[in-house]
Design an enzyme around this catalytic site. Structure first.
Site, short mmCIF file in Angstrom:
data_model
loop_
_atom_site.label_atom_id
_atom_site.label_comp_id
_atom_site.label_asym_id
_atom_site.label_seq_id
_atom_site.Cartn_x
_atom_site.Cartn_y
_atom_site.Cartn_z
N ARG A 295 22.50 -19.77 -3.01
CA ARG A 295 21.27 -20.05 -2.27
C ARG A 295 21.54 -20.45 -0.83
NH1 ARG A 295 18.15 -24.55 -1.63
NH2 ARG A 295 19.28 -25.75 -3.21
N ASP B 232 10.54 -5.15 13.55
CA ASP B 232 10.89 -4.51 12.29
C ASP B 232 11.49 -3.16 12.66
OD1 ASP B 232 10.97 -3.07 9.91
OD2 ASP B 232 9.12 -3.93 9.14
N TYR C 215 3.31 -2.51 8.95
CA TYR C 215 3.45 -2.29 7.52
C TYR C 215 2.38 -3.12 6.80
CZ TYR C 215 5.40 -3.24 2.87
OH TYR C 215 5.56 -3.41 1.52
N LYS D 87 15.33 0.21 2.25
CA LYS D 87 15.11 1.56 2.77
C LYS D 87 16.43 2.21 3.20
CE LYS D 87 10.75 0.44 2.15
NZ LYS D 87 10.71 -1.01 2.06
#
Length: 389
Positions: A48, A174, A102, A199
């Site tokens: 984490r 982005d 998006y 992606k």
């Protein structure tokens, strides 16, 4: 050798790889442990905390690809977007956003910011003047996406980044649709670059991940919040992502070539009313794209003419897969109105130019002649069906 002098495919293949000191294997070993020693060690590791061996190695590779000092890997693109934005915002702050975003990002802004007391404005257009028009004294951040999802709009990244610097605010982008192969926003003055690593970085439709790249100072601030929010990635997936990035340059360049040829073909096809691809001279943002991109990407969108039933067309495809997500080695296609932008209202989609007949086409690495043949047989099948009715 100095890794900063490496070219794209060498960075993809070698930067950030872990040495197999025990067996001298050619690939990075995987360290899946969630429990590490805390005494007599150089650092206390815990998944984490984003500091397992595989996490740190992959971060170095991504930072090198984006010409950044540092990077962090997340469990999804939205985890990277939300954590990064919230790391620099507090109640009372204001954000300037590009209108074409998006759908998941748009939904996060409009559904969550209000309860955090964060204010926001969408720029009415893509010019510097449009962004500056909605600035306020409490603006802390500019957020953009270029090329945008799904209509491949392009903003002048360097100009918007310069505006942010002149106002003393951060700039975020982005960069998913472009990938580091085609565009490096940090070289254009942007502070932080975000990816849905699901992606192009993953590239095989089997990995869910996100990433943010930037200066050591900025990434440390993101890291402080990220540790508390816990959006980390399994080391198994980290290892798979590192493996996948080795072919990033080869894959994306093949997709670039295919997409450009298909965009030209579709722009002349009688079944198509409009094509959105920044590599076409007819694209309104082509000049900007040519200035800041090394390739125009493997993504394009097109609008079928109204006499072609979209659902029947999708059903008739045989090679191109109607599927959500994008950027795999296989070609996929979807209706943004039904998937990625379904959370927007019909009016919001209309404002962005997303009609029900718009299809987003993620071009893969197949032979483009086969992809063209698949498109043509699907159109012919739909028209034949409609004649029978």
């Amino acid at each position: 050798m100095k890794t900063e002098n490496f070219k794209l495919n060498t960075i993809c293949t070698h930067v950030g790889e872990l040495e197999d000191k025990q067996f001298k294997g050619a690939v990075s070993p995987i360290y899946p442990s969630t429990a590490y020693a805390f005494e007599h060690v150089d650092q206390k590791r815990y998944p984490r905390y984003f500091n397992t061996p595989n996490q740190q190695a992959l971060s170095k590779k991504l930072a090198a690809l984006e010409y950044a000092e540092s990077a962090l890997i997340f469990g999804s693109g939205m985890a990277a977007i939300s954590t990064t934005m919230l790391a620099f915002l507090k109640s009372g702050d204001h954000v300037v956003l590009q209108r074409e975003l998006y759908g998941g990002t748009h939904n996060f802004i409009v559904q969550e910011f209000e309860r955090f007391g964060i204010h926001y404005s969408f720029a009415p257009g893509r010019s510097v003047k449009d962004f500056e028009e909605v600035f306020k004294p409490n603006t802390k951040l500019i957020y953009m996406e270029s090329p945008s999802n799904p209509l491949l709009s392009v903003v002048d990244i360097q100009a918007i980044a310069s505006l942010a610097k002149s106002k003393g605010v951060l700039s975020l982008i982005d960069n998913t649709f472009a990938s580091p192969v085609n565009q490096n926003p940090i070289k254009l003055g942007v502070d932080l670059v975000i990816h849905s690593a699901t992606k192009y970085l993953g590239g095989h439709s089997d990995i869910l991940a996100g990433a943010v790249c930037g200066s050591n100072e900025h990434i440390e601030k993101v890291h402080s919040l990220a540790v508390n929010l816990g959006g980390t990635l399994s080391d198994y997936t980290v290892w798979l992502l590192e493996r996948s990035i080795k072919t990033l340059g080869v894959r994306v360049k093949a997709q670039n070539r295919n997409a450009k040829k298909l965009a030209k073909y579709l722009s002349k096809n009688q079944a198509v009313s409009k094509v959105y691809y920044p590599g076409l001279v007819s694209h309104p943002d082509h000049a900007i794209a040519k200035k800041q991109m090394k390739g125009y990407g493997g993504m394009l969108s097109f609008e079928l003419k109204e006499d072609i039933d979209v659902s029947k067309f999708l059903d008739a495809l045989q090679i191109i897969k109607p599927a959500m997500s994008l950027a795999g080695v296989e070609s996929t296609i979807l209706s943004p109105a039904q998937t990625s932008h379904s959370l927007l209202t019909a009016q919001e989609r209309e404002q962005q130019g997303i009609s029900d007949n718009v299809l987003r086409f993620s071009v893969g690495i197949e032979d483009r002649k086969d992809l063209i043949a698949d498109f043509e047989q699907a159109v012919a099948k739909v028209r034949a069906q409609q004649l029978k009715v």
